[in-house]
Design a protein around this motif. Sequence first.
Motif, mmCIF file in Angstrom:
data_model
loop_
_atom_site.group_PDB
_atom_site.id
_atom_site.type_symbol
_atom_site.label_atom_id
_atom_site.label_comp_id
_atom_site.label_asym_id
_atom_site.label_seq_id
_atom_site.Cartn_x
_atom_site.Cartn_y
_atom_site.Cartn_z
ATOM 1 N N UNK B 157 0.897 -1.217 0.010
ATOM 2 C CA UNK B 157 0.005 -0.110 -0.021
ATOM 3 C C UNK B 157 1.059 1.378 -0.218
ATOM 4 N N UNK B 158 0.299 2.122 -0.564
ATOM 5 C CA UNK B 158 1.093 3.596 -0.829
ATOM 6 C C UNK B 158 0.067 4.710 -0.583
ATOM 7 N N UNK B 178 1.582 -2.295 -8.870
ATOM 8 C CA UNK B 178 0.940 -3.318 -8.311
ATOM 9 C C UNK B 178 0.396 -2.671 -6.540
ATOM 10 N N UNK B 179 0.848 -1.495 -6.457
ATOM 11 C CA UNK B 179 0.437 -0.990 -4.909
ATOM 12 C C UNK B 179 -1.037 -0.523 -4.925
ATOM 13 N N UNK B 180 -1.680 -0.712 -3.913
ATOM 14 C CA UNK B 180 -2.680 0.102 -3.374
ATOM 15 C C UNK B 180 -2.583 1.392 -3.236
ATOM 16 N N UNK B 181 -2.899 2.500 -3.915
ATOM 17 C CA UNK B 181 -2.566 3.746 -3.799
ATOM 18 C C UNK B 181 -3.918 4.313 -3.233
ATOM 19 N N UNK B 227 -0.680 6.146 7.704
ATOM 20 C CA UNK B 227 -1.142 7.541 7.574
ATOM 21 C C UNK B 227 -2.429 8.111 8.170
ATOM 22 N N UNK B 228 -2.327 8.920 9.055
ATOM 23 C CA UNK B 228 -3.713 9.419 9.843
ATOM 24 C C UNK B 228 -3.989 10.798 9.240
ATOM 25 N N UNK B 229 -5.503 10.634 8.670
ATOM 26 C CA UNK B 229 -5.979 11.986 8.014
ATOM 27 C C UNK B 229 -6.391 12.868 9.179
ATOM 28 N N UNK B 230 -7.041 13.955 8.622
ATOM 29 C CA UNK B 230 -7.723 15.091 9.598
ATOM 30 C C UNK B 230 -9.159 14.632 10.264
ATOM 31 N N UNK B 231 -9.708 13.443 9.300
ATOM 32 C CA UNK B 231 -10.971 13.136 9.883
ATOM 33 C C UNK B 231 -10.713 11.712 10.789
ATOM 34 N N UNK B 237 -0.268 2.123 5.042
ATOM 35 C CA UNK B 237 0.954 2.820 4.179
ATOM 36 C C UNK B 237 2.174 2.126 4.485
ATOM 37 N N UNK B 238 2.492 1.267 3.600
ATOM 38 C CA UNK B 238 3.901 0.727 3.322
ATOM 39 C C UNK B 238 4.726 1.693 3.016
#
Lengths: 549, 549
Positions: B157-158, B178-181, B227-231, B237-238
């Motif tokens: 994941x990215x 091939x990553x989930x982005x 990764x943490x978002x504001x919500x 996230x590798x």
Amino acid sequence: MAALHRTIVVGGVAAGMSAATRLRRNDEQRHIVVLERGSHVSFANCGLPYHLGGVIEERDDLLLQTPESLAARFGLDVRTRHEVVEIDRERRTVLVRALETGDEYEEAYDELVLATGARAVRPPFPGAELAHTLRDLGDMDAILAALEGSAETPSRSAVVVGAGFIGIELAENLTRRGLDVVLVEREAQVLPPLDVEMAVLVDERLRAHGVEVRTSASVTRVEPGTVTLDDETRLPADLVVTAVGVVPETGLAEKAGLDLGPRGGIVVDAQQRTSDPAVFAVGDVAVKRDALTGTGTLVPLAQTANRQGRLVADVITGRDVTAPAVLGTAVVGAFGTTAAMVGWSEKRLRAEGRQVRVIHTHPSDHAGYYPGARTMALKLLVDPPTDAILGAQGVGEAGVDKRIDVIATAMRGGLRASDLADLELAYAPQYGSAKDPVNMLGMVADNLAAGITDTVQWYEVGAEARDGATVVDVRSAGEYAGGSLPGALNVPLDELRDRHVELPAGRLVVTCAVGQRGHTAARLLRQLGRDDVANLDGGYRTWSRVAGI
Amino acid sequence: MAALHRTIVVGGVAAGMSAATRLRRNDEQRHIVVLERGSHVSFANCGLPYHLGGVIEERDDLLLQTPESLAARFGLDVRTRHEVVEIDRERRTVLVRALETGDEYEEAYDELVLATGARAVRPPFPGAELAHTLRDLGDMDAILAALEGSAETPSRSAVVVGAGFIGIELAENLTRRGLDVVLVEREAQVLPPLDVEMAVLVDERLRAHGVEVRTSASVTRVEPGTVTLDDETRLPADLVVTAVGVVPETGLAEKAGLDLGPRGGIVVDAQQRTSDPAVFAVGDVAVKRDALTGTGTLVPLAQTANRQGRLVADVITGRDVTAPAVLGTAVVGAFGTTAAMVGWSEKRLRAEGRQVRVIHTHPSDHAGYYPGARTMALKLLVDPPTDAILGAQGVGEAGVDKRIDVIATAMRGGLRASDLADLELAYAPQYGSAKDPVNMLGMVADNLAAGITDTVQWYEVGAEARDGATVVDVRSAGEYAGGSLPGALNVPLDELRDRHVELPAGRLVVTCAVGQRGHTAARLLRQLGRDDVANLDGGYRTWSRVAGI
Ligand SMILES: Cc1cc2nc3c(=O)[nH]c(=O)nc-3n(C[C@H](O)[C@H](O)[C@H](O)COP(=O)(O)OP(=O)(O)OC[C@H]3O[C@@H](n4cnc5c(N)ncnc54)[C@H](O)[C@@H]3O)c2cc1C
Ligand SMILES: Cc1cc2nc3c(=O)[nH]c(=O)nc-3n(C[C@H](O)[C@H](O)[C@H](O)COP(=O)(O)OP(=O)(O)OC[C@H]3O[C@@H](n4cnc5c(N)ncnc54)[C@H](O)[C@@H]3O)c2cc1C
Ligand SMILES: CC(C)(COP(=O)(O)OP(=O)(O)OC[C@H]1O[C@@H](n2cnc3c(N)ncnc32)[C@H](O)[C@@H]1OP(=O)(O)O)[C@@H](O)C(=O)NCCC(=O)NCCS
Ligand SMILES: CC(C)(COP(=O)(O)OP(=O)(O)OC[C@H]1O[C@@H](n2cnc3c(N)ncnc32)[C@H](O)[C@@H]1OP(=O)(O)O)[C@@H](O)C(=O)NCCC(=O)NCCS
Ligand SMILES: [Ca+2]
Ligand SMILES: [Ca+2]
């Protein structure tokens, strides 16, 4: 109620129908009659070759509008198979023949728009009537029928006479249909509007795809199944199509006493008005104003036809608008390569006795480090005293149309050749280069305009060598071994700083693959005290393609 | 013998190396030193994302030159891993640190060229040091290593932070690997330089190819693997890459007391001279002059960098040349779609309080009757009083870069928006249309400039309806049934002449699929006595894509 204003448009394709539709948008209160002698209006002539080739599968796709659709949407009175046979300028009427019935009748006009287009020239050789031409759907249908041949003898071979834009499209599409195609051209090159060293790239492509190209050859007669050339070659030909140019369809105008140009076409002013202020002419039938000289010229192309149609509608409804001079931008595809041009060719300029600065480059359509980059050939023609752009040509598999469009726009905008160096063109590696091919042309032009470098052309270097210049090939030894100019010395660019003393005194002409290393070499040599150095423009790549010519 | 003139160039990529090579071509008798703190010079930054994605297979393909090749060809003294740490303007020397050894030494200059470029902004959230940025080969190598992950836990994941040009390229190429982005963007849209109704087309494309697009979202922290978002959303996230813009690399210049612009960048005159006449700045580090306003602007793009490099060499060797103002033409590809722009966006114009005339069209890249035609979205921004072109944007699968390049050239040439109608662009059915998309923009612009039509924008029509305007959808009943504007009446264009009496009194806003039939309808209605009619610019296609916004 006063009678409605009446505008009659003769010819219902690009120019005529664009005039009629715009006229309606400008003025709902007007009787607009479109008289078209053919069976169709608003069709895509430019698609005809591609339906022959099966690329455009459906014939109906070529029919963009019908009289019915135009009546419904635009309230146009469109009459197909109605030919205008005479104009009575005194009485402001036209005499119309309904081709289905043979009946003739008069129609009165307040304004008359002649959009009668052009017709294919029929070459004068015996048997020309056995050959097809291609201008409208009827012509196409006839060729389609001939293509089938008969059940016993299906068509196998075709001769296309004339290797201009339409001739090339025909050669490609008939090949696509499985025919063996011979393309016969009177001039010494295909695509006569281009210069020979550019056209030769199209020639190669045609041959690579099986078209037998015969340049400097004329047809002397056509007989059923056979075409005979001036060297007495007899070519088998189940199908013969001639595409040797078009002439403006001025019969009506001439009979009506309107002014015609020396090479045909109806003379118009900047509002498309003929010598009779109630009569206008637009599209292929009208004489255009050449952007370079301001004098009359014939440019039978669809953009101009459409644009003039719209413009004349504005003139008729009272807008103050003027038609711009024309550049004649044109493009043709052939078996995956594209050839495009704008403005004048070198040979046309030289034939008119004009000085011209010539630049050849061989850039990639996009960054070389991104996969799939293809090399194209570009040529720029520049006016030496003013640095104005006089014309450009391009041939290649990708990105050629874009570069020619950009240069055409620069010409319209009055940019100088050197200004091309500054154009900010959209760059990411799959679309172009940080120095786009057009930028590079500008840099080379700048160098020439500023006297930073001097070049010789492919057709000059032979005489230079005979006159005592030393030709120095600055490519690698390996490249040199693969072929170079006769008598050229090899001093690779990266050794030149050390080895320049080896070079004989006197004039030097440096050369490399495309002119780029030669440019650096020429600069180096000049600064090392060699005053008389020139770079072979376009390098070995341009020269080798045409050296035999 | 007098000592050789010495020019020092700091930074050896696009601007710096173009300066050095041109300088050599201009002047063989000069010591030219290029100091580059990185391990490589002359590399293709623009290709970095595509090597990550495996499109450019060979890393070496990104390295266009080496110090050795530049020494051999251009006699340049190129020193990689040599950082300039200080400029002594009094003594005209720079202090250089050899990064391999840590040794420092001085180099004297007659002219100093700062081509130090820009660096990626590091966002301020906690854990930003765990995130990658992408500016050079070192960054790329680090991402490549992270991409591999470890043997036990390969990267899956990215998260890409920032959906500008580079962020989009990263999202595409990491997906390719091939990553989930997940693509996180603080603004309410991807590609913030574009207007939202254009950017949304790229957004759709990204989602269709599996990228999770999160607009109006900020990263609050990065932890290993998350990764943490504001919500408070937590995204696995590798790999985290931030691409939130660049800032000019002005540390050196600032320390040396050179004038900087209010938003960073080294202030230069039209000859790229800084506030110290012996010091020049070019490329991403220099402040440019905006073509619209003439004021300072930052445009970190490769064409300008390369061009300014060449220009400064000419200045230094005594040519009278000046840098043109910049338009900022840019392009990005994403999963087969292309987004390009030139000049200013509508939102930027409006934010500056400028009046702007807006045009949206949805033309085909080539003639609809020729197979393979693709629809693109184009937008043109026009200055109402002067008809000057202020900017343009395009999104689509084919032909977008060409149209933006043509418009960029028209802007450079000072053509008015209406002049676009007259451009003669290369037309054959596989390349364009007889009325090219750019011509069509010009016709619409002409209609607006002349007051022939009036339009409303997608964001205005809601308020119009609330204020009592009647929305009339002139598409067919079938199209209407597939979705229309709230409250729109349906009167197909071809019935409008008969049925216009059905329409209520007062203001009318007509709409169709893209604005073209609406244009004919608006003209018709006006002439039938309806004075207060406007056409929905861009039609249902523009409106429906952004109606929810
Ligand atoms: C095969 C082919 C390929 C082409 N490819 C391209 C291309 O790729 N790019 C490009 O730019 N251009 C191309 N063209 C040229 C382009 O089609 C023309 O420039 C364009 O059609 C000119 O438009 P026009 O309205 O002036 O004339 P036309 O299209 O010729 O229309 C004139 C009409 O007037 C009618 N007419 C004439 N006399 C009378 C009369 N007395 N009464 C009633 N009707 C009359 C004719 O029947 C004809 O239908 C091509 C043309 C052909 C034939
Ligand atoms: C991933 C990516 C994709 C891009 N894609 C595109 C694109 O598609 N189209 C486009 O137009 N542009 C693109 N760009 C931008 C383009 O690469 C830049 O505009 C261009 O490289 C700028 O050139 P420059 O020479 O000004 O600066 P840079 O390329 O940044 O070079 C500056 C050099 O100076 C060196 N340097 C800095 N300070 C010192 C010092 N004190 N001492 C010694 N050396 C120093 C740096 O190490 C660096 O190598 C892209 C950039 C990146 C990173
Ligand atoms: C199609 C044809 C009948 C012309 O019809 P038309 O309605 O005038 O032209 P188009 O369909 O090209 O549309 C152009 C009009 O739509 C307008 N328009 C285009 N896109 C628009 C949009 N998105 N919003 C608003 N208006 C738009 C243009 O401004 C123009 O109107 P205007 O002249 O009043 O300014 C005529 O061009 C024709 O017969 N063409 C086929 C033949 C031909 O060209 N052959 C040679 C080449 S193969
Ligand atoms: C490659 C690089 C070192 C510059 O080298 P360069 O020799 O100045 O430039 P190019 O190879 O682009 O060639 C341009 C020169 O060749 C000339 N030229 C190009 N084609 C020519 C031709 N066919 N005939 C004659 N001259 C030609 C140009 O006029 C120009 O010379 P000039 O500046 O003296 O006018 C520099 O651009 C660079 O480092 N680029 C890579 C980095 C980069 O741009 N990154 C960002 C984008 S990914
Ligand atoms: Ca010469
Ligand atoms: Ca409005």
